[in-house]
Design an enzyme around this catalytic site. Structure first.
Site, PDB file in Angstrom:
ATOM      1  N   HIS A 256      -2.325  -1.742  10.324  1.00 44.31           N
ATOM      2  CA  HIS A 256      -1.717  -3.072  10.383  1.00 44.31           C
ATOM      3  C   HIS A 256      -0.510  -3.036  11.313  1.00 44.31           C
ATOM      4  CE1 HIS A 256      -3.487  -5.086   6.632  1.00 44.31           C
ATOM      5  NE2 HIS A 256      -3.968  -3.866   6.607  1.00 44.31           N
TER       6      HIS A 256
ATOM      7  N   GLU B  92       0.808  -1.229   0.000  1.00 43.96           N
ATOM      8  CA  GLU B  92       0.000   0.000   0.000  1.00 43.96           C
ATOM      9  C   GLU B  92       0.836   1.271   0.000  1.00 43.96           C
ATOM     10  OE1 GLU B  92      -3.514   0.398   2.315  1.00 43.96           O
ATOM     11  OE2 GLU B  92      -4.281  -1.571   1.756  1.00 43.96           O
TER      12      GLU B  92
END
Length: 503
Positions: free
Chosen positions: A489, A220
């Site tokens: 995360h 990402e």
């Protein structure tokens, strides 16, 4: 240097590409700012003290007007930008001379350890990051780069990171030693849970990233500005960086790719070859990004005149929870591409030290809704250090996906607090994402079971036969809290110890 740095064959094409991006930027910026009017939970808390109700009412129409006025220019940029994608190699490469080089490895001889880190850093444009309760991309990328490298300049010997073990799941905070040897608040805490056979697992919850990480795999990194900034921050420590991975536009399909793959790989060791493939089966909002697989071959040393090489494969799979078959098909394609890449670049006599497959898989090993992916063939070809079998992880494994609506709560607001919170089951139950059903809804049957959370970030590995056989030992697996407040995360780290097998 095997790879050229620019993704274009000449400066003329590179200049045209940059011109197309400049023409597209005003519309891109205006659309991003419109989406950025959405508030994170932290901004909502701040605005309760300093209300600003007219912000969206005043700024929104102005941004919308700018977006409409810039559309003709953006159309010209798009007509220039789209065809140039066909001439662009699907990644950029940065080569620098760092201050410290890795020690050369020669076989036969002693063994060697290699450490890997994988992390989803959610570096999207500000407006899109708001959907994950994150924003301020420019500030976050600076913090992420600083946290990824803060232990590098004065890295201690590798053995010093393995401290005295403590069990997580207790209601007490991490113990301290009295006197001058008290543990620093940012030290690693080993999560040594008995494995049921009298042994202890290699897992730990760690605040800092391990010193001297050899290979860093990120997902990402969608924003090109963020990727360029990360290159700048990491290049003093990593000699080889592969970034801006993916082909935008219309890469052999009818779906417009607005974003690249988001993959980013940094290596201390020379990169001999790199290859990227785009998954052809993305749907919905995921189809707007060029998610795929990045495969890299690195040279680690020599063995009796032959190369010692390693393979790294980094990916980010389809996200929507209900699309299990799409993820399975992507994993199957990924294994096929990995084999093609290794067949094409492995020379006769090569010693393959490691073969790692990592990334954000977007499924876990505890949710009933992820049953299809949990039985995929990849887990028969590669080993997952955290896994016993489908729906069963090792006792020390915990989830890596945070409850994104809670990431600014005081209990998880810093890396040290996040670590202390996740050492307790009550903290894991509140701040880690819960198991899901096939439609993505929370699984009510998980409420009474021990809480491990959704572990969707993986580092897998496998051994290869070679002229000089090597044994592989998992020395440490880390759940790293250093990115608290920067991502939804947790990062994961794996340290493999490779030794020549006795003859």
């Amino acid at each position: 240097m095997v790879l050229r740095e620019s993704p274009f064959a000449n400066r003329f094409l590179s200049g045209l590409y940059s011109l197309g991006q400049y023409l597209l930027f005003p519309s891109y910026w205006a659309a991003d700012c419109l989406l950025d009017l959405r508030e994170t939970t932290a901004e909502q808390q701040q605005n309760q003290c300093r209300p600003c109700p007219l912000r969206a009412l005043v700024t929104g129409p102005l941004l919308l007007l700018l977006l409409l006025l810039s559309m003709p220019v953006a159309l010209l940029g798009l007509l220039l930008w789209l065809p140039l994608q066909a001439a662009r190699r699907p990644f950029a490469y940065k080569h620098t001379a760092p201050s410290r080089h890795p020690e050369p490895w020669e076989l036969p001889g002693t063994g060697k350890a290699f450490s890997f880190v994988s992390a989803n850093v959610c570096l999207l444009p500000d407006g899109l990051a708001k959907f994950s309760n994150l924003g301020q991309m420019k500030q976050r990328v600076a913090r992420i780069g600083q946290r990824l490298t803060q232990g590098e300049a004065s890295a201690s010997p590798r053995s010093s990171q393995f401290l005295l073990p403590t069990k997580y799941g207790t209601t007490m905070s991490s113990p301290r030693r009295s006197g001058s040897s008290a543990r620093c608040p940012d030290a690693s805490v080993a999560v040594e849970i008995p494995d049921g056979q009298g042994g202890a697992g290699p897992g730990e919850i760690s605040v800092p990233f391990p010193p001297d990480v050899d290979f860093l795999c990120l997902q990402e990194v969608f924003d090109q500005r963020a990727g360029a900034r990360l290159c700048q921050l990491l290049s003093p420590f990593y000699e080889h960086i592969v970034y801006d991975v993916g082909t935008c536009g219309l890469p052999g399909c009818c779906t417009l790719k607005v974003f690249n793959s988001g993959l980013f790989l940094a290596s201390r060791y020379p990169v001999l070859a790199a290859q990227y493939h785009c998954y052809p089966n993305g749907t919905g909002e995921d189809a707007l990004s060029a998610k795929g697989l990045l495969s890299v071959q690195v040279q680690l040393g020599e063995a009796q005149g032959q190369r010692i090489v390693g393979y790294l494969n980094c990916t980010h799979l389809h996200a929507p929870a209900a699309d299990a078959q799409i993820r399975c098909d992507q994993l199957t394609l990924g294994l096929f591409w990995v084999q093609l890449f290794q067949d094409a670049h492995t020379e006769q006599g090569d010693v393959i030290a490691f073969d790692v497959f990592c990334g954000d898989f977007n499924f876990d090993n505890c949710s009933s809704g992820d049953e299809l992916e949990q039985t995929h063939i990849i887990f028969r070809q590669y080993q997952d250090p955290c896994r016993v079998g489908p729906r069963q992880d090792k006792p020390w494994a915990i989830g890596t996906l945070l409850n994104y609506l809670e990431i600014y709560e005081e209990a998880v607001s810093t890396p040290e607090k996040l670590k202390r919170t996740l050492e307790q089951e009550e903290g894991r139950r509140k701040y880690l994402a819960c198991p899901i059903l096939q439609d993505g809804c929370p699984d009510p049957s998980a409420a009474g079971s021990p809480w491990e959370g959704r572990r969707i970030d993986y580092i897998l590995y496998r051994e290869h036969p070679a002229p000089i056989s090597l044994t592989t030992e998992v020395e440490k697996f880390s759940f790293i809290t250093q990115l608290a407040g920067c991502s939804d995360h947790m990062a994961v780290g794996l340290r493999l110890l490779l030794n020549p097998a006795p003859q």
